[in-house]
Each structure stands twice: as structure tokens, then as C-alpha cells.
Design a protein around this motif. Sequence first.
Motif, short mmCIF file in Angstrom:
data_model
loop_
_atom_site.label_atom_id
_atom_site.label_comp_id
_atom_site.label_asym_id
_atom_site.label_seq_id
_atom_site.Cartn_x
_atom_site.Cartn_y
_atom_site.Cartn_z
N ALA A 21 0.97 -1.35 0.09
CA ALA A 21 0.15 -0.13 -0.03
C ALA A 21 0.94 1.22 0.00
O ALA A 21 0.45 2.11 -0.76
CB ALA A 21 -0.81 0.01 1.17
N ASP A 22 1.81 1.31 0.69
CA ASP A 22 2.79 2.32 0.96
C ASP A 22 3.54 2.69 -0.42
O ASP A 22 3.62 3.71 -0.93
CB ASP A 22 3.83 2.18 1.87
N GLN A 23 3.99 1.62 -1.26
CA GLN A 23 4.43 1.76 -2.49
C GLN A 23 3.56 2.13 -3.44
O GLN A 23 3.81 3.19 -4.43
CB GLN A 23 5.03 0.30 -2.86
N LYS A 24 2.17 1.94 -3.16
CA LYS A 24 1.01 2.30 -4.36
C LYS A 24 1.00 3.89 -3.89
O LYS A 24 0.89 4.82 -5.08
CB LYS A 24 -0.24 1.60 -3.96
N ASP A 25 0.82 4.21 -2.74
CA ASP A 25 0.82 5.67 -2.45
C ASP A 25 2.02 6.78 -2.86
O ASP A 25 1.72 7.58 -3.33
CB ASP A 25 0.61 5.85 -0.95
N LYS A 132 -5.50 8.99 1.11
CA LYS A 132 -7.09 8.77 1.32
C LYS A 132 -7.55 9.20 0.01
O LYS A 132 -7.42 10.74 -0.03
CB LYS A 132 -7.30 9.12 2.81
N GLU A 133 -8.38 8.86 -0.65
CA GLU A 133 -9.18 9.36 -1.74
C GLU A 133 -10.76 9.45 -1.36
O GLU A 133 -11.35 8.50 -0.67
CB GLU A 133 -9.10 8.47 -2.92
N ILE A 138 -7.60 13.73 -3.43
CA ILE A 138 -6.87 12.70 -2.65
C ILE A 138 -5.94 13.53 -1.81
O ILE A 138 -5.28 14.38 -2.08
CB ILE A 138 -6.07 11.92 -3.61
N ASP A 139 -5.81 13.10 -0.57
CA ASP A 139 -4.95 13.62 0.37
C ASP A 139 -3.98 12.72 0.79
O ASP A 139 -4.03 11.32 0.98
CB ASP A 139 -5.79 13.85 1.97
N PHE A 140 -2.53 13.20 0.69
CA PHE A 140 -1.46 12.44 1.10
C PHE A 140 -0.77 12.80 2.53
O PHE A 140 -0.70 14.07 2.79
CB PHE A 140 -0.47 12.49 -0.02
N VAL A 141 -0.75 12.12 3.37
CA VAL A 141 0.05 12.32 4.62
C VAL A 141 1.56 11.88 4.72
O VAL A 141 1.62 10.67 4.37
CB VAL A 141 -0.83 11.63 5.72
N LEU A 142 2.28 12.91 4.93
CA LEU A 142 3.87 12.62 5.12
C LEU A 142 4.29 12.75 6.26
O LEU A 142 3.95 13.76 7.26
CB LEU A 142 4.46 13.46 3.97
N LYS A 143 4.93 11.67 6.83
CA LYS A 143 5.52 11.59 8.17
C LYS A 143 6.94 11.51 8.06
O LYS A 143 7.43 10.62 7.89
CB LYS A 143 4.72 10.77 9.21
#
Length: 207
Positions: A21-25, A132-133, A138-143
Motif C-alpha cells: 500500500a505504501d509503495q502504491k501511495d 486517502k481518496e 486525494i490527500d497524502f499524509v507525509l510523516k
Amino acid sequence: MRLIRMLLVSALALASLSVHADQKDVARLTQLLEKSQTLTARFSQLTLDGSGTQLQETAGQMALQRPGLFNWHTDAPQEQLMVSDGKKVSLWDPDLEQVTIKTLDQRLTQTPALLLSGDVSKISQSFDISAKEAGDVIDFVLKPKTRDTLFDSLRLSFRKGVINDMQLIDSVGQRTNILFMNVRANEPIAANKFQFDIPKGADVIQE
């Protein structure tokens, strides 16, 4: 023993799904960012403290070119200009008649301008990314993966494939919300937009 083995297999399967999932995001974020080799927009920026009290509100104009070039100009009365030529960043404060020049290092690459204009291939090296779409948003959260960062989390939001807004939250809960308007992608930008000529008589601070 059988139960332990089953739990172990389940845990490994979940880990595998998480990595996938991470790689897809990451791939999706990379695709959206790389679509825009240049970007210009009007922005408004609002900073709130941990309790939600407004600390500062500004607006301005930005121009970005991949990789690492940007011009981020905040309007008066809190006017500032930040320009990157890909190697150094110049921060000009006209009220103080002072320019601060910094080498483009890892911490600076975590600023909003360079996150949007930097080397996309390196983002996943520095951040854990989730998406999250909902509808056309579509929102991307980067930590950040390290502690020596300017923020604890960053949200990048795209609407119909175009950057719409971003939010940064730091370690004390302070939030900076940036909304982008009149976004234009892949239009030519003059090279001198990413060069800063030090005004005559200005104080120069090298860091």
C-alpha cells in the motif's frame, strides 16, 4: 505452536500488504508531482497555535520549477521573498534590508516550496506516505522518518490531479494551512525568476 505460527503468518501478510500500500501511495504521489515540471499559483497562508488561535495570516505568489527552483513571495505588510537557484536559498526581508543566504540542505528540503519542487524520487527516502481518496480529492499524509525536521506531519491535498492545499503540523501542535489558487502547470517561467540579485546596501548574512 500452531496458533503462534498462524499469528506470525498473519502478521507477515499484513506487513506485506502495508508495504504494498505504501509503495502504491508513493507511486501515486510521485505521478501527481511529476506532472507539473513548473507551477505558478497565488497562495494564502494561515498559522494557528495548538489551541486554534490565529497567529499569522499572509498571502502571496509562488513560482516553482523542478528540481529545486522556486520563488516564494509574501505580500506586504509582512513582505518577504525566498528564492532558490537549486544550490542556495536567499531570504530577503525588505523591512530590515537584510538577505540571508543558506546552502540547500536536508532541513530546507522539508519546506513547502521545496517539497513541491524538489526531487520526487527522494521523497519516500525521507517520509512515510499514506493516501486517502474521496471523490475527486486525494490527500497524502507525509510523516518524517527522522526527528530533525521542521514538522511532525504534512498533508498534501490534490483536487482533480492539481495541488489544492497543504497543512503542516509541528511538534507543539502549531498548524500552518496553505491554500493554492489560480494554479497553472507546465507554463514557461523566465530563468531570472529563480535568481536573486542582492540590493545595493543590503546586509548579507551567510549561513
